[in-house]
Scaffold this motif. Structure first.
Motif, PDB file in Angstrom:
ATOM      1  N   GLY A 134     -25.980 -56.116 -47.331  1.00 59.31           N
ATOM      2  CA  GLY A 134     -25.844 -54.908 -46.523  1.00 59.31           C
ATOM      3  C   GLY A 134     -24.940 -55.042 -45.327  1.00 59.31           C
ATOM      4  N   LYS A 135     -24.432 -56.193 -45.080  1.00 57.40           N
ATOM      5  CA  LYS A 135     -23.556 -56.379 -43.935  1.00 57.40           C
ATOM      6  C   LYS A 135     -22.215 -55.754 -44.236  1.00 57.40           C
ATOM      7  CE  LYS A 135     -21.415 -59.904 -41.035  1.00 57.40           C
ATOM      8  NZ  LYS A 135     -21.236 -61.371 -40.802  1.00 57.40           N
ATOM      9  N   VAL A 136     -21.698 -54.991 -43.250  1.00 54.98           N
ATOM     10  CA  VAL A 136     -20.402 -54.329 -43.410  1.00 54.98           C
ATOM     11  C   VAL A 136     -19.322 -55.357 -43.141  1.00 54.98           C
ATOM     12  CG1 VAL A 136     -18.890 -52.491 -42.629  1.00 54.98           C
ATOM     13  CG2 VAL A 136     -21.347 -52.103 -42.714  1.00 54.98           C
ATOM     14  N   LEU A 137     -18.476 -55.568 -44.170  1.00 55.41           N
ATOM     15  CA  LEU A 137     -17.402 -56.536 -44.037  1.00 55.41           C
ATOM     16  C   LEU A 137     -16.102 -55.876 -43.593  1.00 55.41           C
ATOM     17  CD1 LEU A 137     -18.102 -58.556 -47.323  1.00 55.41           C
ATOM     18  CD2 LEU A 137     -18.861 -59.076 -44.985  1.00 55.41           C
ATOM     19  N   GLY A 138     -15.927 -54.597 -43.960  1.00 57.78           N
ATOM     20  CA  GLY A 138     -14.698 -53.909 -43.566  1.00 57.78           C
ATOM     21  C   GLY A 138     -14.882 -52.390 -43.663  1.00 57.78           C
ATOM     22  N   ASP A 139     -14.218 -51.672 -42.746  1.00 58.70           N
ATOM     23  CA  ASP A 139     -14.316 -50.190 -42.770  1.00 58.70           C
ATOM     24  C   ASP A 139     -12.998 -49.632 -42.303  1.00 58.70           C
ATOM     25  OD1 ASP A 139     -16.539 -47.843 -42.916  1.00 58.70           O
ATOM     26  OD2 ASP A 139     -15.107 -47.399 -41.292  1.00 58.70           O
ATOM     27  N   ASP A 177     -15.055 -50.336 -36.533  1.00 59.19           N
ATOM     28  CA  ASP A 177     -15.113 -51.799 -36.404  1.00 59.19           C
ATOM     29  C   ASP A 177     -16.367 -52.273 -37.111  1.00 59.19           C
ATOM     30  OD1 ASP A 177     -14.999 -54.435 -35.750  1.00 59.19           O
ATOM     31  OD2 ASP A 177     -15.345 -54.128 -33.572  1.00 59.19           O
ATOM     32  N   PRO A 178     -16.239 -53.174 -38.119  1.00 65.99           N
ATOM     33  CA  PRO A 178     -17.418 -53.593 -38.881  1.00 65.99           C
ATOM     34  C   PRO A 178     -18.460 -54.263 -38.009  1.00 65.99           C
ATOM     35  CG  PRO A 178     -15.388 -54.237 -40.005  1.00 65.99           C
ATOM     36  CD  PRO A 178     -14.982 -53.752 -38.661  1.00 65.99           C
ATOM     37  N   ALA A 179     -18.010 -54.971 -37.016  1.00 70.14           N
ATOM     38  CA  ALA A 179     -18.959 -55.695 -36.168  1.00 70.14           C
ATOM     39  C   ALA A 179     -19.882 -54.751 -35.415  1.00 70.14           C
ATOM     40  CB  ALA A 179     -18.179 -56.594 -35.200  1.00 70.14           C
ATOM     41  N   ALA A 180     -19.418 -53.560 -35.185  1.00 68.01           N
ATOM     42  CA  ALA A 180     -20.215 -52.598 -34.406  1.00 68.01           C
ATOM     43  C   ALA A 180     -21.093 -51.742 -35.295  1.00 68.01           C
ATOM     44  CB  ALA A 180     -19.281 -51.708 -33.588  1.00 68.01           C
ATOM     45  N   MET A 181     -20.992 -51.908 -36.620  1.00 72.63           N
ATOM     46  CA  MET A 181     -21.718 -51.030 -37.530  1.00 72.63           C
ATOM     47  C   MET A 181     -23.044 -51.662 -37.932  1.00 72.63           C
ATOM     48  SD  MET A 181     -18.515 -49.766 -39.919  1.00 72.63           S
ATOM     49  CE  MET A 181     -19.537 -48.649 -40.864  1.00 72.63           C
ATOM     50  N   ASP A 182     -24.020 -50.823 -38.222  1.00 69.98           N
ATOM     51  CA  ASP A 182     -25.350 -51.277 -38.620  1.00 69.98           C
ATOM     52  C   ASP A 182     -25.306 -51.864 -40.024  1.00 69.98           C
ATOM     53  OD1 ASP A 182     -26.336 -50.315 -36.235  1.00 69.98           O
ATOM     54  OD2 ASP A 182     -26.816 -48.309 -37.080  1.00 69.98           O
ATOM     55  N   ASN A 183     -26.353 -52.568 -40.351  1.00 63.55           N
ATOM     56  CA  ASN A 183     -26.500 -53.087 -41.698  1.00 63.55           C
ATOM     57  C   ASN A 183     -26.747 -51.907 -42.650  1.00 63.55           C
ATOM     58  OD1 ASN A 183     -28.099 -54.204 -44.091  1.00 63.55           O
ATOM     59  ND2 ASN A 183     -27.416 -56.076 -43.065  1.00 63.55           N
ATOM     60  N   HIS A 184     -26.051 -51.912 -43.817  1.00 63.33           N
ATOM     61  CA  HIS A 184     -26.116 -50.769 -44.739  1.00 63.33           C
ATOM     62  C   HIS A 184     -27.008 -51.024 -45.950  1.00 63.33           C
ATOM     63  CE1 HIS A 184     -23.180 -48.985 -42.255  1.00 63.33           C
ATOM     64  NE2 HIS A 184     -22.529 -48.258 -43.183  1.00 63.33           N
ATOM     65  N   ALA A 185     -27.844 -52.018 -45.849  1.00 62.63           N
ATOM     66  CA  ALA A 185     -28.681 -52.345 -47.000  1.00 62.63           C
ATOM     67  C   ALA A 185     -29.658 -51.220 -47.341  1.00 62.63           C
ATOM     68  CB  ALA A 185     -29.437 -53.662 -46.725  1.00 62.63           C
ATOM     69  N   THR A 186     -29.999 -50.430 -46.330  1.00 68.98           N
ATOM     70  CA  THR A 186     -30.990 -49.359 -46.566  1.00 68.98           C
ATOM     71  C   THR A 186     -30.336 -48.031 -46.925  1.00 68.98           C
ATOM     72  OG1 THR A 186     -30.985 -48.838 -44.195  1.00 68.98           O
ATOM     73  CG2 THR A 186     -32.629 -50.457 -44.988  1.00 68.98           C
ATOM     74  N   ARG A 187     -29.024 -47.978 -46.930  1.00 68.12           N
ATOM     75  CA  ARG A 187     -28.375 -46.708 -47.244  1.00 68.12           C
ATOM     76  C   ARG A 187     -28.630 -46.371 -48.717  1.00 68.12           C
ATOM     77  NH1 ARG A 187     -25.089 -46.032 -42.673  1.00 68.12           N
ATOM     78  NH2 ARG A 187     -26.399 -46.774 -41.075  1.00 68.12           N
ATOM     79  N   ASP A 207      -8.576 -60.673 -45.152  1.00 64.23           N
ATOM     80  CA  ASP A 207      -9.687 -60.108 -44.366  1.00 64.23           C
ATOM     81  C   ASP A 207     -10.128 -58.799 -45.014  1.00 64.23           C
ATOM     82  OD1 ASP A 207     -11.532 -59.269 -42.518  1.00 64.23           O
ATOM     83  OD2 ASP A 207     -10.138 -59.274 -40.805  1.00 64.23           O
ATOM     84  N   PRO A 208     -11.443 -58.669 -45.332  1.00 65.14           N
ATOM     85  CA  PRO A 208     -11.915 -57.429 -45.962  1.00 65.14           C
ATOM     86  C   PRO A 208     -11.650 -56.179 -45.095  1.00 65.14           C
ATOM     87  CG  PRO A 208     -13.555 -59.144 -46.151  1.00 65.14           C
ATOM     88  CD  PRO A 208     -12.519 -59.690 -45.233  1.00 65.14           C
ATOM     89  N   ASP A 209     -11.730 -56.348 -43.774  1.00 64.01           N
ATOM     90  CA  ASP A 209     -11.548 -55.186 -42.884  1.00 64.01           C
ATOM     91  C   ASP A 209     -10.116 -54.695 -42.958  1.00 64.01           C
ATOM     92  OD1 ASP A 209     -12.519 -53.327 -40.854  1.00 64.01           O
ATOM     93  OD2 ASP A 209     -11.225 -54.443 -39.463  1.00 64.01           O
ATOM     94  N   ILE A 210      -9.163 -55.638 -43.020  1.00 63.63           N
ATOM     95  CA  ILE A 210      -7.752 -55.228 -43.104  1.00 63.63           C
ATOM     96  C   ILE A 210      -7.525 -54.488 -44.413  1.00 63.63           C
ATOM     97  CG2 ILE A 210      -5.393 -56.090 -43.255  1.00 63.63           C
ATOM     98  CD1 ILE A 210      -6.214 -58.412 -41.422  1.00 63.63           C
TER      99      ILE A 210
END
Length: 589
Positions: A90-95, A99-109, A67-70
């Protein structure tokens, strides 16, 4: 500010400003340099961590082994940084922190976009998730040129900012400390450099205030030492010059102050430049009140102002005699032209001739009075002698009567000559006083006993009012007796039948006062100021015998004892003559 007007601070201030500005520029440069170095170090650190994350996450993208998040949370814990694994879309796979599911898409960062575009992306911004300033660095996760995802590492800038703040504080303290040291050093150097100037300034101020004996030490041979040496020479010469001027001024002031004549110096416009003490007494003004004012305003006499104008106009000496309307003194004024620097002024001398004029008048009156007083007995003697010569000598009774009268007139002439001689001796100070303790009470009782027979014949009663415990005075008993006899004799002679004469004594602490009061005819008000003059007689007293010298002798006798004599009278009600003798005689002639 006033302090920066001094030479000391004008020397020190530029150096202080230069040092402070230089240190400030250096501080700004060092602060920027340290900040850039810290950011570069952080950037390199994050790039290294991001690439480690990219390598570690490659299997995750290839075989989906974990799992990328782990993985992100595990790597974040190991390298103590925020690790984020992002898909190419841009989808956050792990942080590591969220929680990645709660994070915004990062494609515009910005860092994600740059990483996809150039292979490395960097951004510094405020993280709304973590609530602090963060630096983000992202690299692509690739396999054989194919971008599988994005690995991002991030660290907060708090530590860097704290480090920069500490360095800034250190630099600021260094600048302040250096500036203070520079100010102190510049102040000391400037103070040492300007000390001779300050010493010259202080000495010059003391000279300006009148302290001419000033000398400052010469410590160096440079320009300041030369200045000190020149100042000392100037001070010595100035002291010598002022001393000479002061001596001449003192001599002039002494001469003017002790002159009996009044002196006024006026300028070309007739305004007063100088006046001495004698002129102040003559015209009742003070020099300070009339300086720079016209002469007429000070003396208020047209004659004096006129000769000043004539003197300034003609440049010749002018003179006039006049009587002052202010003081009623008879004066002689002389105006002498004086010329200085092309300007003509005048020196005015005022001589008080009042006493001389009075003496001349008194001399004429004295000669007239003596002539009058001598004419009567001499005429009587001549008339009786002629009568005897024409035959009356044969009449024995008439002869004896005439001879008796001639003897009486001769005695009167002898008394007059004796009194004149006595008055002359007293006035000129040639009459020596034999001072000894004297009780005025005892003397008054003796004179009362002596004159009681005369008072009885004149039907006048003599009474005494003598103070108890009256102290003695040092006086000439015979001359004071003569004074008291003259006063009591006049009180009896000019009294009325049934009248009364009272002799009283009292002490006032400084002198003994003896008074002789009568209830006689009194003295007219206009005659009262003249009763102590030689030969002066009131009209009502002309018929009475006497030389008119008794009160004059009494006046000069009392004055020779340093006392005072005065008279009070009301016409028709009587008179009181009093004299005082000091308890402590100051001198004896």
């Amino acid at each position: 500010m006033k302090v920066f007007r001094s030479v000391q601070w004008r020397i020190a201030a530029p150096f202080i400003i230069l040092i402070v500005v230089s240190m400030s520029i250096l501080g700004v440069y060092l602060t920027g340099f340290v900040r850039d170095s810290q950011l570069d170090n952080l950037r390199s650190h994050l790039e290294k961590e991001a690439r480690i994350t990219a390598e570690a996450s490659l299997p995750v993208f290839l075989v989906r082994s974990s799992d990328p998040d782990i993985l992100a949370k595990q790597l974040g814990k190991e390298i103590d940084a925020r690790i984020t694994i992002i898909a190419p879309d841009g989808k956050v796979l792990g942080d590591s922190d969220e929680d990645p599911a709660a994070m915004d898409n990062h494609a515009t960062r910005p860092e994600v976009k740059d990483a996809l575009a150039s292979g490395l992306g960097e951004s510094t911004r405020y993280s709304t998730t973590l609530g602090e300033q963060m630096m983000y660095l992202a690299v692509p996760v690739t396999n054989q040129g194919l971008i599988l995802g994005i690995a991002r590492a991030a660290l907060p800038l708090t530590e860097i900012q704290n480090s920069i703040d500490r360095i800034t504080l250190s630099i600021s303290l260094a600048i302040v400390t250096t500036a203070l040291l520079a100010i102190a050093a510049a102040g000391v150097i400037a103070r040492a450099t300007t000390r001779p100037i300050r010493e010259v300034t202080k000495a010059a101020r003391r000279i300006a205030s009148g302290e001419l004996e000033q000398k400052i030490p010469v410590r160096t041979r440079d320009e300041t030492g030369q200045l000190a040496h020149a100042f000392n020479d100037m001070s010595f010469n100035l002291q010598k010059l002022i001393g000479g001027i002061s001596a001449e001024h003192t001599k002039l002031q002494t001469v003017l102050a002790n002159m009996a004549d009044g002196v006024i110096m006026a300028d070309a416009e007739g305004k007063i430049l100088l006046a001495n003490q004698a002129i102040e007494r003559l015209f009742n003004f003070r020099e300070n009140d009339v300086i720079a004012r016209p002469l007429i305003e000070a003396v208020r006499d047209h004659e004096a102002d006129e000769i000043l104008k004539q003197c300034l106009k003609t440049r010749q000496t002018q003179a006039v005699h006049f009587e002052s309307v202010i003081t009623r003194r008879f004066l002689r004024a002389i105006a002498i032209p004086i010329q200085e620097d092309g300007s003509v002024g005048a020196l005015l001398l005022f001589q008080d001739l009042t006493e001389l004029r009075s003496l001349q008048t008194m001399r004429r009156e004295l000669i007239g009075n003596i002539s009058h007083e001598l004419r009567t007995p001499i005429a009587g003697i001549k008339a009786m002698a002629e009568t005897l010569k024409e035959g009356a000598i044969d009449d024995k009774r008439a002869t004896m009567d005439f001879l008796s009268r001639i003897e009486g007139e001769a005695d009167r002439l002898t008394q007059m000559v004796s009194e004149l001689a006595e008055l002359s001796r007293i006035e000129t100070g040639r009459a020596e006083l034999r001072l000894a303790p004297l009780s005025l009470n005892l003397l008054a009782e003796e004179v009362v006993a002596q004159l009681n027979p005369l008072a009885t014949r004149e039907q006048v009663t003599i009474a005494t009012d003598l103070a108890n415990d009256l102290p003695t005075v040092r006086a000439d008993k015979d001359r004071i007796r003569q004074t008291l006899v003259n006063l009591m004799h006049n009180a009896i002679k000019f009294n009325r039948p049934g009248g009364r004469v009272t002799v009283s004594t009292k002490a006032d602490g400084e002198s003994i006062i003896t008074s002789v009061s009568d209830t006689g005819i009194g003295i007219p008000k206009e005659d009262l100021p003249h009763v102590f003059e030689r030969f002066y007689k009131t009209d009502k007293a002309r018929s009475k015998a006497g030389s008119g010298l008794g009160l004059a002798i009494a006046k000069h006798t009392v004055q020779a004892h340093e006392g005072n004599i005065w008279a009070e009278s009301e016409e028709g009600k009587g008179s009181t003559f009093s004299f005082s003798l000091p308890l402590k005689a100051r001198s004896a002639r």
